[in-house]
Design an enzyme around this catalytic site. Structure first.
Site, PDB file in Angstrom:
ATOM      1  N   LYS A  65      25.694 -34.307  55.829  1.00 56.45           N
ATOM      2  CA  LYS A  65      26.782 -35.285  56.042  1.00 56.45           C
ATOM      3  C   LYS A  65      28.044 -34.999  55.212  1.00 56.45           C
ATOM      4  CE  LYS A  65      24.135 -39.271  57.607  1.00 56.45           C
ATOM      5  NZ  LYS A  65      23.883 -40.699  57.435  1.00 56.45           N
TER       6      LYS A  65
ATOM      7  N   ASN B  41      23.220 -53.506  42.829  1.00 59.12           N
ATOM      8  CA  ASN B  41      22.470 -52.240  42.881  1.00 59.12           C
ATOM      9  C   ASN B  41      21.685 -51.990  41.598  1.00 59.12           C
ATOM     10  OD1 ASN B  41      21.911 -49.948  44.627  1.00 59.12           O
ATOM     11  ND2 ASN B  41      22.784 -48.704  42.984  1.00 59.12           N
ATOM     12  N   ARG B  42      20.527 -51.363  41.766  1.00 56.10           N
ATOM     13  CA  ARG B  42      19.638 -51.067  40.637  1.00 56.10           C
ATOM     14  C   ARG B  42      20.287 -50.064  39.692  1.00 56.10           C
ATOM     15  NH1 ARG B  42      14.243 -48.088  42.458  1.00 56.10           N
ATOM     16  NH2 ARG B  42      15.858 -46.631  43.140  1.00 56.10           N
TER      17      ARG B  42
HETATM   18  P1  NDP Z   1      19.985 -43.750  49.899  1.00 58.44           P
HETATM   19  O1  NDP Z   1      18.828 -43.030  49.324  1.00 58.44           O
HETATM   20  O2  NDP Z   1      21.331 -43.110  49.916  1.00 58.44           O
HETATM   21  O3  NDP Z   1      20.156 -45.156  49.100  1.00 58.44           O
HETATM   22  C1  NDP Z   1      19.045 -45.996  48.873  1.00 58.44           C
HETATM   23  C2  NDP Z   1      19.517 -47.305  48.259  1.00 58.44           C
HETATM   24  O4  NDP Z   1      18.371 -48.169  48.117  1.00 58.44           O
HETATM   25  C3  NDP Z   1      20.100 -47.152  46.851  1.00 58.44           C
HETATM   26  O5  NDP Z   1      21.074 -48.142  46.641  1.00 58.44           O
HETATM   27  C4  NDP Z   1      18.867 -47.421  45.972  1.00 58.44           C
HETATM   28  O6  NDP Z   1      19.199 -47.897  44.686  1.00 58.44           O
HETATM   29  C5  NDP Z   1      18.199 -48.527  46.767  1.00 58.44           C
HETATM   30  N1  NDP Z   1      16.762 -48.643  46.486  1.00 58.44           N
HETATM   31  C6  NDP Z   1      15.759 -47.898  47.001  1.00 58.44           C
HETATM   32  N2  NDP Z   1      14.568 -48.315  46.521  1.00 58.44           N
HETATM   33  C7  NDP Z   1      14.836 -49.345  45.673  1.00 58.44           C
HETATM   34  C8  NDP Z   1      14.013 -50.205  44.888  1.00 58.44           C
HETATM   35  N3  NDP Z   1      12.690 -50.083  44.866  1.00 58.44           N
HETATM   36  N4  NDP Z   1      14.615 -51.178  44.156  1.00 58.44           N
HETATM   37  C9  NDP Z   1      15.971 -51.319  44.181  1.00 58.44           C
HETATM   38  N5  NDP Z   1      16.798 -50.524  44.909  1.00 58.44           N
HETATM   39  C10 NDP Z   1      16.233 -49.562  45.649  1.00 58.44           C
HETATM   40  O7  NDP Z   1      19.535 -44.169  51.362  1.00 58.44           O
HETATM   41  P2  NDP Z   1      20.479 -44.561  52.608  1.00 58.44           P
HETATM   42  O8  NDP Z   1      21.562 -45.427  52.108  1.00 58.44           O
HETATM   43  O9  NDP Z   1      20.814 -43.337  53.369  1.00 58.44           O
HETATM   44  O10 NDP Z   1      19.459 -45.403  53.505  1.00 58.44           O
HETATM   45  C11 NDP Z   1      19.083 -46.719  53.132  1.00 58.44           C
HETATM   46  C12 NDP Z   1      18.331 -47.353  54.294  1.00 58.44           C
HETATM   47  O11 NDP Z   1      19.225 -47.517  55.398  1.00 58.44           O
HETATM   48  C13 NDP Z   1      17.148 -46.517  54.814  1.00 58.44           C
HETATM   49  O12 NDP Z   1      16.062 -47.402  55.022  1.00 58.44           O
HETATM   50  C14 NDP Z   1      17.648 -45.992  56.141  1.00 58.44           C
HETATM   51  O13 NDP Z   1      16.587 -45.830  57.077  1.00 58.44           O
HETATM   52  C15 NDP Z   1      18.556 -47.127  56.581  1.00 58.44           C
HETATM   53  N6  NDP Z   1      19.576 -46.721  57.543  1.00 58.44           N
HETATM   54  C16 NDP Z   1      19.644 -47.419  58.699  1.00 58.44           C
HETATM   55  C17 NDP Z   1      20.576 -47.113  59.641  1.00 58.44           C
HETATM   56  C18 NDP Z   1      20.628 -47.919  60.893  1.00 58.44           C
HETATM   57  O14 NDP Z   1      21.319 -47.510  61.833  1.00 58.44           O
HETATM   58  N7  NDP Z   1      19.950 -49.051  60.974  1.00 58.44           N
HETATM   59  C19 NDP Z   1      21.549 -46.010  59.445  1.00 58.44           C
HETATM   60  C20 NDP Z   1      21.428 -45.348  58.160  1.00 58.44           C
HETATM   61  C21 NDP Z   1      20.451 -45.694  57.259  1.00 58.44           C
HETATM   62  P3  NDP Z   1      19.539 -46.874  43.476  1.00 58.44           P
HETATM   63  O15 NDP Z   1      20.976 -46.476  43.660  1.00 58.44           O
HETATM   64  O16 NDP Z   1      19.318 -47.727  42.271  1.00 58.44           O
HETATM   65  O17 NDP Z   1      18.575 -45.729  43.577  1.00 58.44           O
END
Ligand code: NDP
Length: 281
Positions: free
Chosen positions: A70, A153-154
């Site tokens: 991306k 955010n965490r």
């Molecule tokens: P990233 O890995 O870039 O980001 C993940 C985010 O989730 C971060 O903010 C992370 O926090 C947080 N996170 C994950 N686990 C935890 C936890 N246990 N406790 C607290 N915070 C947590 O992933 P993406 O942003 O690319 O994807 C996120 C979701 O969006 C996925 O489930 C993906 O499938 C979905 N998605 C859906 C789309 C749709 O069209 N519906 C399109 C694109 C994505 P930290 O920064 O602290 O690690």
């Protein structure tokens, strides 16, 4: 000269075979009588530049690209759309004339889905997460005139990077709350979004959120699309919030892509049905 039977668009991805998006996009082409094909191609990072040049040389009308491409696809393109330029990430490439222009449909798909319930202009939003999906959503909300965004955010580093981007590039009223324990949603909030991966393939996973702070009439939305009804959506609907699922975001991303590539307005119901069938939901 190559003699194409079909107009071609596609998806440049890694490790994403069997992508249900293929079924959804091709259902739109078939429904609207377009002799187009959408094909999924696995490309390793070292071959990305060659793949983009190949797509251009072979007359592709565009393609989607997913992780890990991306950001690294950007130097291989001829330009960027407004939101893709702000967020620095591209998931959809569109041929305009002889140029390949990078767009981002993640946030646009979310916005279209949200707009079935509320116009975000002038509204206050709480957004959990600061990863790729949350970033795309926050930028698109900002461009659509959202008044205030609270990022919860965490990781503080990732959260402040996003808040900095929203303030600097979009002059938005944005603040960061580092997520530590149950977050209490301010009563003035209009929209609450789970932009994290919490709940993905985990129906029991709980968002650390004080459910009593959710008020009737608030809009809640989830990016997670599997399960379609997450625990967050069920809990918030039980508190008389209007709950919007992540499948709507996925379908609307597909719709925006088809609009970009073909110029037609595809039938949303046909695309959602094809996606649900391909995902077995
Ligand atoms: P990233 O890995 O870039 O980001 C993940 C985010 O989730 C971060 O903010 C992370 O926090 C947080 N996170 C994950 N686990 C935890 C936890 N246990 N406790 C607290 N915070 C947590 O992933 P993406 O942003 O690319 O994807 C996120 C979701 O969006 C996925 O489930 C993906 O499938 C979905 N998605 C859906 C789309 C749709 O069209 N519906 C399109 C694109 C994505 P930290 O920064 O602290 O690690």
């Amino acid at each position: 000269m190559a003699d194409f039977l079909h107009e071609l668009v596609g998806s440049i991805s890694q490790g994403a075979s069997g992508n249900p998006t293929v079924a959804m996009i091709e259902a739109a082409f078939a429904h609207h009588g377009l002799h187009w094909r959408y094909i999924n191609m696995e490309v390793i990072p070292e071959d990305l530049g060659a793949a983009v040049r190949g797509a251009k040389a072979m007359g592709f009308r565009g393609f989607n690209c997913s992780l890990p491409h991306k950001v690294t696809v950007i130097p291989h393109l001829d330009g960027l759309g407004e939101s893709a330029a702000v967020m620095g990430a591209v998931n959809c490439v569109v041929r305009r004339g002889n140029k390949l222009i990078g767009e981002n449909t993640d946030g646009k798909g979310f916005l279209k889905s949200l707009q079935t319930a509320i116009d975000p202009r002038g509204k206050s939003v709480v957004l959990f997460g600061a990863g790729g999906a949350a970033r795309a959503i926050a930028v698109e909300l900002g461009l659509a005139g959202t008044k205030r965004i609270t990022i919860v955010n965490r990781s503080e580093a990732r959260g402040s990077e996003l808040v900095g981007l929203l303030r600097d590039k979009l002059k938005l009223d944005a603040e960061l709350v580092v997520w530590n324990g149950d977050f209490s949603v301010p009563a003035s909030t209009d929209v609450v979004i789970n932009g994290t991966s919490i709940g993905l393939y985990a129906p029991e996973a709980r968002l650390a959120l004080d459910l009593d702070s959710l008020k009737p009439g608030m809009i809640t939305a989830d990016v997670v699309f599997s399960p379609v009804r997450t625990r967050f959506l069920d809990d918030s609907a039980a508190r008389r919030c209007t709950a919007i699922d992540g499948l709507g975001m996925l379908v609307n991303q597909g719709i925006v892509g088809v609009q970009f590539w073909t110029g037609i307005n595809p039938d949303a119901a046909v695309m959602r049905a094809a996606l649900e069938k391909a995902m077995g939901v």
